[in-house]
Design an enzyme around this catalytic site. Structure first.
Site, mmCIF file in Angstrom:
data_model
loop_
_atom_site.group_PDB
_atom_site.id
_atom_site.type_symbol
_atom_site.label_atom_id
_atom_site.label_comp_id
_atom_site.label_asym_id
_atom_site.label_seq_id
_atom_site.Cartn_x
_atom_site.Cartn_y
_atom_site.Cartn_z
ATOM 1 N N LYS A 193 -12.606 -1.304 6.161
ATOM 2 C CA LYS A 193 -11.916 -2.239 7.046
ATOM 3 C C LYS A 193 -12.465 -2.133 8.470
ATOM 4 O O LYS A 193 -12.943 -3.092 9.017
ATOM 5 C CB LYS A 193 -10.409 -1.974 7.064
ATOM 6 N N TRP A 231 0.826 -1.209 0.000
ATOM 7 C CA TRP A 231 0.000 0.000 0.000
ATOM 8 C C TRP A 231 0.856 1.252 0.000
ATOM 9 O O TRP A 231 0.553 2.215 -0.701
ATOM 10 C CB TRP A 231 -0.984 -0.004 1.165
ATOM 11 N N ASP A 276 -1.772 6.793 5.969
ATOM 12 C CA ASP A 276 -2.854 5.933 5.509
ATOM 13 C C ASP A 276 -3.165 4.972 6.661
ATOM 14 O O ASP A 276 -2.351 4.117 6.989
ATOM 15 C CB ASP A 276 -2.385 5.159 4.265
HETATM 16 C C1 LIG Z 1 -7.624 -1.398 1.596
HETATM 17 C C2 LIG Z 1 -6.525 -0.428 1.663
HETATM 18 C C3 LIG Z 1 -6.347 0.579 0.706
HETATM 19 C C4 LIG Z 1 -7.217 0.685 -0.534
HETATM 20 O O1 LIG Z 1 -8.412 1.234 -0.254
HETATM 21 P P1 LIG Z 1 -9.455 1.565 -1.435
HETATM 22 O O2 LIG Z 1 -10.588 2.114 -0.653
HETATM 23 O O3 LIG Z 1 -9.752 0.273 -2.125
HETATM 24 O O4 LIG Z 1 -8.833 2.545 -2.324
HETATM 25 C C5 LIG Z 1 -5.318 1.469 0.871
HETATM 26 N N1 LIG Z 1 -4.485 1.392 1.920
HETATM 27 C C6 LIG Z 1 -4.615 0.427 2.855
HETATM 28 C C7 LIG Z 1 -3.654 0.381 3.988
HETATM 29 C C8 LIG Z 1 -5.628 -0.504 2.760
HETATM 30 O O5 LIG Z 1 -5.765 -1.465 3.689
#
Ligand SMILES: *Cc1c(COP(=O)(O)O)cnc(C)c1O
Length: 366
Positions: A201, A108, A177
């Protein structure tokens, strides 16, 4: 919501979208049929209506309380997932002549870095790529350079299963993030200029991304060359209603936040996360190498527990027998292989007990 009975939930360990708390699912199902006494589904209400105003305000207030968000920061509900934030962050904050500094800890953070590289100048501030992202780099000194517009980290790497224990201190604005571990522990929001998280999540369903951003950072930069829809300033000014917000997803997030508050807040989520992760990691660590953890113990994630078995045959047997035992969503990401048990807030301790028990029984049998 106390009056809604939790239904019997299956043991689901999917990595994302993750499971929602049973009472929340029941509540939003009812609200999808009819919302309060409005004679409308929550899917039908106007985003300009008082009903939606209340939903969004309540969601903001709850998140502020839960994460102790200071007044210097505002909360936005945006679309495009965490992935759009990979682009919006450099488009807004990576000014000409500055550098976006990225700490690479997995796929990511790599994606965030690649996307920013399409917008402006980027550099790798630190990386654990050489060790296959088995660990989080230990950073004692300030990793920022004077030219850095910001330093970007990924608090929890969902795919490999690693997590920052403590956050780095940097002289440049810190951006994170937190898609896969937000609300699983207290965080020092005041130390971050921007935090973002796709909801699917730990916060709710897919379709909305929560952004917590320092207002003065947005106000201090000129973004006139950026399309209006991609400027944080636009969304701040319009209180996340510049275009039609994802009403149902925000409502579901508000209900999840209410559930977290009722359950005891982020401290309680943190306590549970540790209990849950300890159960599964113990089954790995007590197995004499039968199960192999993917990540070094000091960098292990409490949200995504990753492990492998010695052979393909064993791994196939594991998945099949787990499924028979009612345990699902355990396949590892295709790039890592093996297994991944995602233990988001809505996963119950009892599910982890059953998984750990199953792992021990499977080992005995094989
Ligand atoms: C799932 C995830 C993403 C992607 O998220 P989207 O909503 O599909 O763009 C980005 N960063 C992390 C750490 C994730 O777990």
């Amino acid at each position: 919501m106390n009056t809604v009975k939790t239904k019997l939930r299956k043991d689901y360990f999917g990595a994302g979208p993750g499971p929602l708390p049973g009472p929340v699912l029941e509540q939003i199902s009812k609200d999808a049929a009819e919302y309060g006494d409005l004679n409308l589904s929550v899917l039908e209400i106007s985003h300009r209506s008082p009903a939606y105003e209340q939903i969004q305000e309540r969601a903001k207030e709850r998140l502020r309380r839960l994460l102790d968000i200071p007044d210097t920061h505002d909360v936005l509900f945006l679309q495009g997932g965490a992935s759009l934030q990979f682009a919006m962050i450099p488009m807004n904050f990576l000014q000409e002549g500055r550098t976006g500094a990225y700490v690479l800890t997995g796929q990511w953070s790599e994606k965030a870095y690649d996307e920013a590289g399409r917008v402006g100048k980027v550099r790798v501030a630190a990386s654990s790529k050489e060790v296959g992202y088995r660990s989080i780099p230990s950073l004692s000194a300030d990793i920022a350079s004077p030219d850095d517009a910001y330093v970007h980290i990924t608090s929890n790497e969902t795919i490999v299963g690693s997590q920052w224990r403590t956050f780095p201190e940097t002289s440049a604005p810190l951006v994170a993030d937190m898609s896969s571990d937000i609300l699983s522990r207290p965080i020092p929001v005041q130390n971050f200029h921007l935090i973002y998280a796709g909801a699917q999540k730990n916060l709710g369903p897919a379709g909305v991304t929560v952004v917590i951003v320092r207002k003065d950072w947005v106000e201090s930069l000129s973004t006139s060359g950026v399309p209006k829809i991609l400027q944080y300033a636009t969304h701040l000014k319009n209180d996340s209603k510049y275009n039609t917000p994802p009403v149902f997803a925000v409502h579901a997030v508000e209900r999840v936040l209410a559930w977290v508050e009722e359950e005891g807040g982020v401290q309680e989520m943190e306590r549970r996360a540790k209990v849950k992760a300890d159960l599964v990691y113990a089954a790995i660590d007590d197995s004499d190498g039968f199960y192999q953890g993917v990540v070094d113990p000091e960098s292990r994630s409490q949200m995504n527990v990753t492990f492998r078995l010695a052979s393909k045959e064993l791994e196939t047997a594991f998945l099949n027998e787990a499924k028979e035992a009612g345990l699902s969503g355990l396949s590892g990401h295709r790039s890592v292989g093996g297994f991944r048990a995602s233990l988001y807030n809505a996963v119950e301790v009892s599910s982890c007990e059953r998984l750990a028990e199953f792992m021990r029984a499977f080992q005995k049998k094989h």
